[in-house]
Design a protein around this motif. Structure first.
Motif, PDB file in Angstrom:
ATOM      1  N   ILE A  45       0.851  -1.195   0.000  1.00 32.30           N
ATOM      2  CA  ILE A  45       0.000   0.000   0.000  1.00 32.30           C
ATOM      3  C   ILE A  45       0.884   1.242   0.000  1.00 32.30           C
ATOM      4  O   ILE A  45       1.839   1.333   0.770  1.00 32.30           O
ATOM      5  N   PHE A  46       0.543   2.196  -0.851  1.00 31.38           N
ATOM      6  CA  PHE A  46       1.276   3.463  -0.950  1.00 31.38           C
ATOM      7  C   PHE A  46       0.374   4.609  -0.501  1.00 31.38           C
ATOM      8  O   PHE A  46      -0.734   4.785  -1.012  1.00 31.38           O
ATOM      9  N   ILE A  47       0.861   5.408   0.456  1.00 31.14           N
ATOM     10  CA  ILE A  47       0.156   6.612   0.894  1.00 31.14           C
ATOM     11  C   ILE A  47       1.009   7.817   0.489  1.00 31.14           C
ATOM     12  O   ILE A  47       2.011   8.128   1.137  1.00 31.14           O
ATOM     13  N   VAL A  76      -3.016   2.311  -3.990  1.00 29.10           N
ATOM     14  CA  VAL A  76      -2.706   3.700  -3.627  1.00 29.10           C
ATOM     15  C   VAL A  76      -3.865   4.256  -2.810  1.00 29.10           C
ATOM     16  O   VAL A  76      -5.023   4.143  -3.213  1.00 29.10           O
ATOM     17  N   ARG A  77      -3.553   4.858  -1.673  1.00 26.01           N
ATOM     18  CA  ARG A  77      -4.545   5.542  -0.848  1.00 26.01           C
ATOM     19  C   ARG A  77      -4.185   7.037  -0.867  1.00 26.01           C
ATOM     20  O   ARG A  77      -3.320   7.478  -0.109  1.00 26.01           O
ATOM     21  N   ASP A  78      -4.816   7.788  -1.724  1.00 23.47           N
ATOM     22  CA  ASP A  78      -4.425   9.168  -1.997  1.00 23.47           C
ATOM     23  C   ASP A  78      -5.172  10.160  -1.109  1.00 23.47           C
ATOM     24  O   ASP A  78      -6.379  10.357  -1.277  1.00 23.47           O
ATOM     25  N   PRO A  79      -4.497  10.846  -0.172  1.00 26.36           N
ATOM     26  CA  PRO A  79      -5.158  11.855   0.662  1.00 26.36           C
ATOM     27  C   PRO A  79      -5.279  13.215  -0.016  1.00 26.36           C
ATOM     28  O   PRO A  79      -5.893  14.131   0.534  1.00 26.36           O
ATOM     29  N   ASN A  80      -4.651  13.368  -1.193  1.00 23.12           N
ATOM     30  CA  ASN A  80      -4.766  14.589  -1.990  1.00 23.12           C
ATOM     31  C   ASN A  80      -4.425  15.847  -1.183  1.00 23.12           C
ATOM     32  O   ASN A  80      -5.189  16.811  -1.136  1.00 23.12           O
ATOM     33  N   MET A  81      -3.249  15.812  -0.542  1.00 25.45           N
ATOM     34  CA  MET A  81      -2.685  16.945   0.198  1.00 25.45           C
ATOM     35  C   MET A  81      -3.472  17.292   1.463  1.00 25.45           C
ATOM     36  O   MET A  81      -3.263  18.348   2.053  1.00 25.45           O
ATOM     37  N   ASP A  82      -4.346  16.413   1.891  1.00 27.08           N
ATOM     38  CA  ASP A  82      -5.122  16.631   3.121  1.00 27.08           C
ATOM     39  C   ASP A  82      -4.463  15.810   4.230  1.00 27.08           C
ATOM     40  O   ASP A  82      -4.520  14.579   4.226  1.00 27.08           O
ATOM     41  N   THR A  83      -3.837  16.490   5.185  1.00 26.66           N
ATOM     42  CA  THR A  83      -3.088  15.794   6.229  1.00 26.66           C
ATOM     43  C   THR A  83      -3.982  14.894   7.073  1.00 26.66           C
ATOM     44  O   THR A  83      -3.609  13.765   7.407  1.00 26.66           O
ATOM     45  N   GLY A  86      -4.664  11.861   5.230  1.00 22.76           N
ATOM     46  CA  GLY A  86      -3.468  11.028   5.216  1.00 22.76           C
ATOM     47  C   GLY A  86      -3.334  10.215   6.488  1.00 22.76           C
ATOM     48  O   GLY A  86      -2.975   9.026   6.442  1.00 22.76           O
ATOM     49  N   ILE A  87      -3.615  10.832   7.629  1.00 21.26           N
ATOM     50  CA  ILE A  87      -3.562  10.103   8.901  1.00 21.26           C
ATOM     51  C   ILE A  87      -4.588   8.979   8.913  1.00 21.26           C
ATOM     52  O   ILE A  87      -4.306   7.846   9.331  1.00 21.26           O
ATOM     53  N   ARG A  88      -5.801   9.263   8.423  1.00 21.27           N
ATOM     54  CA  ARG A  88      -6.838   8.218   8.367  1.00 21.27           C
ATOM     55  C   ARG A  88      -6.411   7.082   7.449  1.00 21.27           C
ATOM     56  O   ARG A  88      -6.622   5.895   7.758  1.00 21.27           O
ATOM     57  N   ALA A  89      -5.819   7.432   6.309  1.00 22.70           N
ATOM     58  CA  ALA A  89      -5.368   6.403   5.366  1.00 22.70           C
ATOM     59  C   ALA A  89      -4.276   5.543   6.001  1.00 22.70           C
ATOM     60  O   ALA A  89      -4.261   4.305   5.831  1.00 22.70           O
ATOM     61  N   LEU A  90      -3.388   6.172   6.741  1.00 27.26           N
ATOM     62  CA  LEU A  90      -2.301   5.440   7.383  1.00 27.26           C
ATOM     63  C   LEU A  90      -2.836   4.522   8.481  1.00 27.26           C
ATOM     64  O   LEU A  90      -2.447   3.346   8.576  1.00 27.26           O
TER      65      LEU A  90
END
Length: 336
Positions: A45-47, A76-83, A86-90
């Motif tokens: 998985i890539f974040i 790919v789990r793309d947060p689209n520059m939303d921190t 990104g934390i949720r995806a991680l």
């Protein structure tokens, strides 16, 4: 005599057949079966920060190609520059426990605790190009201190030579808490200390945004019409600075040096006179190095996550109008 020749030929054929290895279906390259079995059906998985960036698109294209060839699953789990995203995806990825997690950190601190949790959960982690203060199994990317020294050194050579308009330079930062920004600034500081004739007249974050870079540059040019050089952190952002310099009619005065992934768009910006020099870290090369690290993780399941920590700094190429061509200017279609 003909009978003798025929007999010799028949003997040679028989000896050749006897010397041949087993039939083709029994032949395998040494280690290949173990390699394929180690990668098959594993999960990676890539974040990223955002898939809208050229470097992320290059990395992903290369890893998708490796996944298709050797049978591992790549997501790919793309947060689209939303921190926060990104934390949720991680956190979601940690709960799913993939075999390998690839992370591009937004800054040095935000993901630090989650990365530690992932390692404790037994997930092997590769950080790509942007580091956290938490060191994991592997980092593949730039030596950002060196990058800062390269860019500032470029301007030192340009702006301290006889006939230069001044020793005044600008640093267009990215995200100030980002690893690239922090470490690049250290390299810049080293060059400033070594070259007291250089004067940093502006240090402002453009946040990887070309419009912000343009606005900052416009203001600085009004305040310092004898400006000599601009350093940046991403070529796609610094085209805004180049546009401001061109609008002011100072393209022959102001040198703009930055760094980038090596995409053809960067070469085009050089050819258009928007940028002077790009220090190219070649994202496809980074991706291939990272793919090697992924395969090594998967071939060594007995090695605990976090038990070994490695760093690999990739190569950097100086690109200007004389070599803005060929492999220094990749397109996504070429990587597929």
């Amino acid at each position: 005599m003909n009978l003798l020749k025929k007999a010799i030929a028949a003997t040679l054929v028989a000896v050749g057949l006897h010397a041949m290895p087993a039939v083709a279906k029994d032949i395998d390259q040494v280690g290949r079966a173990a390699y394929v079995n180690a990668l098959k059906d594993k999960r990676v998985i890539f974040i990223p920060l955002s898939q809208g960036m050229d470097l992320n698109q290059a990395w992903t294209t290369v890893w998708q190609r490796h996944a298709a060839r050797y049978g591992f699953k790549f997501e790919v789990r793309d947060p689209n520059m939303d921190t926060a995203a990104g934390i949720r995806a991680l956190q979601g990825a940690i709960a799913e426990k993939p075999d390998v997690l690839i992370v591009q950190n937004p800054d040095v601190q935000t993901y630090a605790r989650a990365l530690k949790q992932a390692q404790e959960a037994g997930i092997k982690i590769l950080q790509i190009n942007m580091q956290s203060i938490t060191q994991t199994d592997s980092y593949v990317g730039n030596d950002w201190i060196e990058m800062g020294r390269l860019e500032a050194g470029e301007l030192a050579r340009t702006c301290l030579k006889p006939g230069a308009p001044s020793g005044k330079i600008v640093w267009l930062a990215g995200v100030q808490t980002g690893a690239a920004n922090i470490y690049m600034r250290e390299g810049i500081n080293q060059i400033l200390a070594e070259n007291p004739g250089l004067t940093l007249v502006s240090d402002q974050p453009a946040d990887y945004d070309s419009e912000k870079a343009r606005q900052i540059t416009e203001t600085v040019l009004q305040q310092h019409p004898d400006l000599c050089g601009i350093m940046g952190i991403w070529d796609n952002a610094e085209i805004g600075a180049g546009a401001a310099v061109q609008a002011a009619g100072k393209q022959n005065q102001v040198t703009i040096v930055t760094n980038g992934a090596g995409a053809a768009t960067g070469c085009d910006s050089i050819k258009k006179g928007l940028l002077s020099v790009i220090y190219n870290f070649n994202a496809p090369t980074q991706a291939e190095i990272a793919a090697q690290q992924i395969s090594e993780f998967l071939q060594n399941p007995q090695r605990p996550a976090g038990s070994e920590k490695t760093v690999f700094f990739g190569p950097i190429t100086r690109v200007d109008k004389d070599n803005a061509t060929g492999r220094n200017c990749w397109t996504l279609d070429q990587l597929k």
